[in-house]
Design an enzyme around this catalytic site. Structure first.
Site, PDB file in Angstrom:
ATOM      1  N   GLN A 183       0.810  -1.215   0.000  1.00  0.00           N
ATOM      2  CA  GLN A 183       0.000   0.000   0.000  1.00  0.00           C
ATOM      3  C   GLN A 183       0.842   1.264   0.000  1.00  0.00           C
ATOM      4  OE1 GLN A 183      -3.459   0.020  -0.530  1.00  0.00           O
ATOM      5  NE2 GLN A 183      -2.780  -2.039  -1.029  1.00  0.00           N
TER       6      GLN A 183
ATOM      7  N   HIS B 186       1.694   3.167  -3.516  1.00  0.00           N
ATOM      8  CA  HIS B 186       0.736   4.011  -4.228  1.00  0.00           C
ATOM      9  C   HIS B 186       1.210   5.456  -4.305  1.00  0.00           C
ATOM     10  CE1 HIS B 186      -2.764   1.644  -5.258  1.00  0.00           C
ATOM     11  NE2 HIS B 186      -2.725   1.041  -4.089  1.00  0.00           N
TER      12      HIS B 186
ATOM     13  N   GLU C  74      -9.625   3.823   4.909  1.00  0.00           N
ATOM     14  CA  GLU C  74     -10.085   3.395   3.585  1.00  0.00           C
ATOM     15  C   GLU C  74     -10.099   1.862   3.513  1.00  0.00           C
ATOM     16  OE1 GLU C  74      -8.776   3.958  -1.112  1.00  0.00           O
ATOM     17  OE2 GLU C  74      -7.284   4.191   0.471  1.00  0.00           O
ATOM     18  N   HIS C  75      -8.972   1.233   3.863  1.00  0.00           N
ATOM     19  CA  HIS C  75      -8.855  -0.227   3.880  1.00  0.00           C
ATOM     20  C   HIS C  75      -8.552  -0.696   5.295  1.00  0.00           C
ATOM     21  CE1 HIS C  75      -7.210   0.973  -0.176  1.00  0.00           C
ATOM     22  NE2 HIS C  75      -8.147   0.121  -0.548  1.00  0.00           N
TER      23      HIS C  75
ATOM     24  N   ASP D 199      -8.012  -4.584  -4.690  1.00  0.00           N
ATOM     25  CA  ASP D 199      -7.597  -3.552  -5.636  1.00  0.00           C
ATOM     26  C   ASP D 199      -7.835  -3.975  -7.080  1.00  0.00           C
ATOM     27  OD1 ASP D 199      -6.790  -1.710  -3.771  1.00  0.00           O
ATOM     28  OD2 ASP D 199      -4.666  -2.208  -3.871  1.00  0.00           O
TER      29      ASP D 199
ATOM     30  N   HIS E 156     -51.894  25.690   0.381  1.00  0.00           N
ATOM     31  CA  HIS E 156     -51.738  24.234   0.371  1.00  0.00           C
ATOM     32  C   HIS E 156     -53.088  23.568   0.660  1.00  0.00           C
ATOM     33  CE1 HIS E 156     -47.455  24.985   0.387  1.00  0.00           C
ATOM     34  NE2 HIS E 156     -47.180  23.690   0.476  1.00  0.00           N
TER      35      HIS E 156
END
Length: 430
Positions: free
Chosen positions: A256, A259, A327-328, A361, A420
């Protein structure tokens, strides 16, 4: 490489420990957006020259270049793309549910109809790492939702073109032929406001670096366009007990971290310091094997900011992770399924020694476009629903209207909205 280790930190220090690295101010983003809005293609070409070092003649990729892409990639890559496509398609197809009409009262029927968003734009990170998998992650749910008007922007690589695997995947599997070689904040601005070459869209999808993420948030805040989620640099948290394999944990750290230098990586464990030392030793060993990797610099910079935290119990670990909202999340401990039920905030969860983030992924079927920076507290990852609007419909008979008239008369009278009332009563006077 000296990773910070925190041993049984007190609760009042957690917030500062898990805080994401402070991002540098990005003052140019608003300027870039405004210049693209005013100057269109001229601004796009200027920024491509400034940030990518390229003088591009055409912004749109030609049909000829898209057609040639198939000949520039290997058969093994094509086969792998096919497998990933089928798995992602299978998972996302199950998300489609037709809603039933509901009879609220006799003569009062309500329902919702699903309508695809007409115009969508994809941002696909390219350059040094062409994320062809993101084309599938965005394109498959978009097509399942019924989106017909799809465009794609991706930054050109050092050769001055978009990687052929992105072009091939976009055309063959999603049917996208309007592809533009432009990246960064300027691509987001172009899709939000439109230029001479790039049409504006209603919603922008796709992950990116800090500039891209900030640009998405700015154009959304300005009501120029909607965005999927704030999906910035990759994040991963690993929860480990004595059943976790240190070799696997180290590999997850490294996979990871490649990235982005801004990647956020955290290990949370109930194991003692000796086990942490084993993980560190594995990290060093695996990094040596990657010494000739062209992303080695990115990996090391990212790992420098990673952290390892030792807590007393898995309950404490879960509490901290829910505050992080990663996120993960890898839950690599005994009875992982049980502990996953305790997680309230995460983009995607991976259970056990054999569920690395990398499989999600690419090819397990789940979507890898996920909320970062703690946004998992109130955002979901991309799905078929991300590409759909729900429009409510109601059909009321005269009998149904009569049965609701007293209720509406009382409520509208209390609010002082007499017109109304009249819109109801005029239909029932005869």
């Amino acid at each position: 490489m000296d990773i910070q280790v925190y041993t049984h930190p007190p609760f009042n220090t957690w917030k500062s420990i898990i805080e994401r690295p402070k991002k540098e101010d990005l003052p140019d983003v608003s300027t870039i957006i405004n210049n693209v809005r005013i100057y269109g293609d001229i601004a796009l070409k200027s920024y491509t020259n400034k940030y990518d070092g390229l003088n591009i003649r055409y912004i749109q990729v030609t049909k000829e270049d898209i057609d040639k892409a198939s000949m520039k990639i290997s058969n093994s890559l094509k086969e792998s793309i096919e497998i990933a496509y089928e798995n992602i398609l299978c998972f996302h197809q199950k998300q489609i549910h037709k809603e039933s009409k509901i009879e609220i009262l006799p003569g009062v029927t309500c329902w919702r109809k699903s309508v695809p968003i007409e115009k969508v734009g994809f941002y696909i990170p390219g350059g040094s790492a062409p994320l062809l998998s993101t084309v599938l992650m965005l394109g498959i749910p978009a097509k399942l939702a019924g989106c017909e008007d799809i465009i794609l922007c991706s930054p050109p690589n050092k050769n001055g073109s978009i990687h052929p695997s992105i072009l091939y995947t976009a055309k063959k599997y999603i049917g996208i032929t309007r592809i533009y070689q432009v990246g960064g904040a300027q691509a987001i601005a172009a899709m939000a406001y439109g230029t001479e070459s790039i049409p504006s869209v209603y919603k922008i999808f796709g992950p990116g670096n800090s500039y891209v993420t900030m640009a998405k948030q700015i154009v959304s805040k300005n009501l120029a366009v909607a965005i999927d989620i704030p999906a910035g640099p990759s994040e991963s948290v690993i929860l480990a007990d004595s059943t976790a394999n240190p070799e696997y944990v180290a590999s997850d750290f490294i996979s990871q971290s490649e990235h982005d230098m801004e990647s956020y990586i955290l290990l949370v464990t109930v194991n003692e310091y000796e086990w942490i030392e084993t993980v560190k030793s594995e990290l060093k060993k695996q990094l040596i094997n990657l010494s000739n990797n062209n992303r080695e610099h990115i990996i090391k910079k990212s790992l420098e900011k990673s952290k390892m935290i030792i807590l007393s119990s898995l309950e404490e670990c879960i509490n901290l992770i829910n505050q992080v909202a990663p996120e993960h999340l890898i839950i690599n401990c005994n009875n992982a399924s049980y502990w996953s039920e305790k997680i309230k905030n995460a983009g995607s969860i991976f259970l056990g020694n054999y569920s690395p983030i990398s499989v999600g992924d690419y090819a397990s079927g789940t979507n890898h476009v996920l909320p970062t920076s703690g946004y998992a507290k109130f955002y979901s990852g991309v799905s078929v629903n991300s590409f759909i609007k729900k429009i409510t419909v109601q059909k009321i008979s005269k009998k149904g209207l009569r049965s609701l008239s007293k209720c509406i008369n009382v409520l509208s009278s209390e609010e002082g909205l007499i017109a109304h009332q009249k819109s109801i009563n005029i239909r029932l006077k005869n």
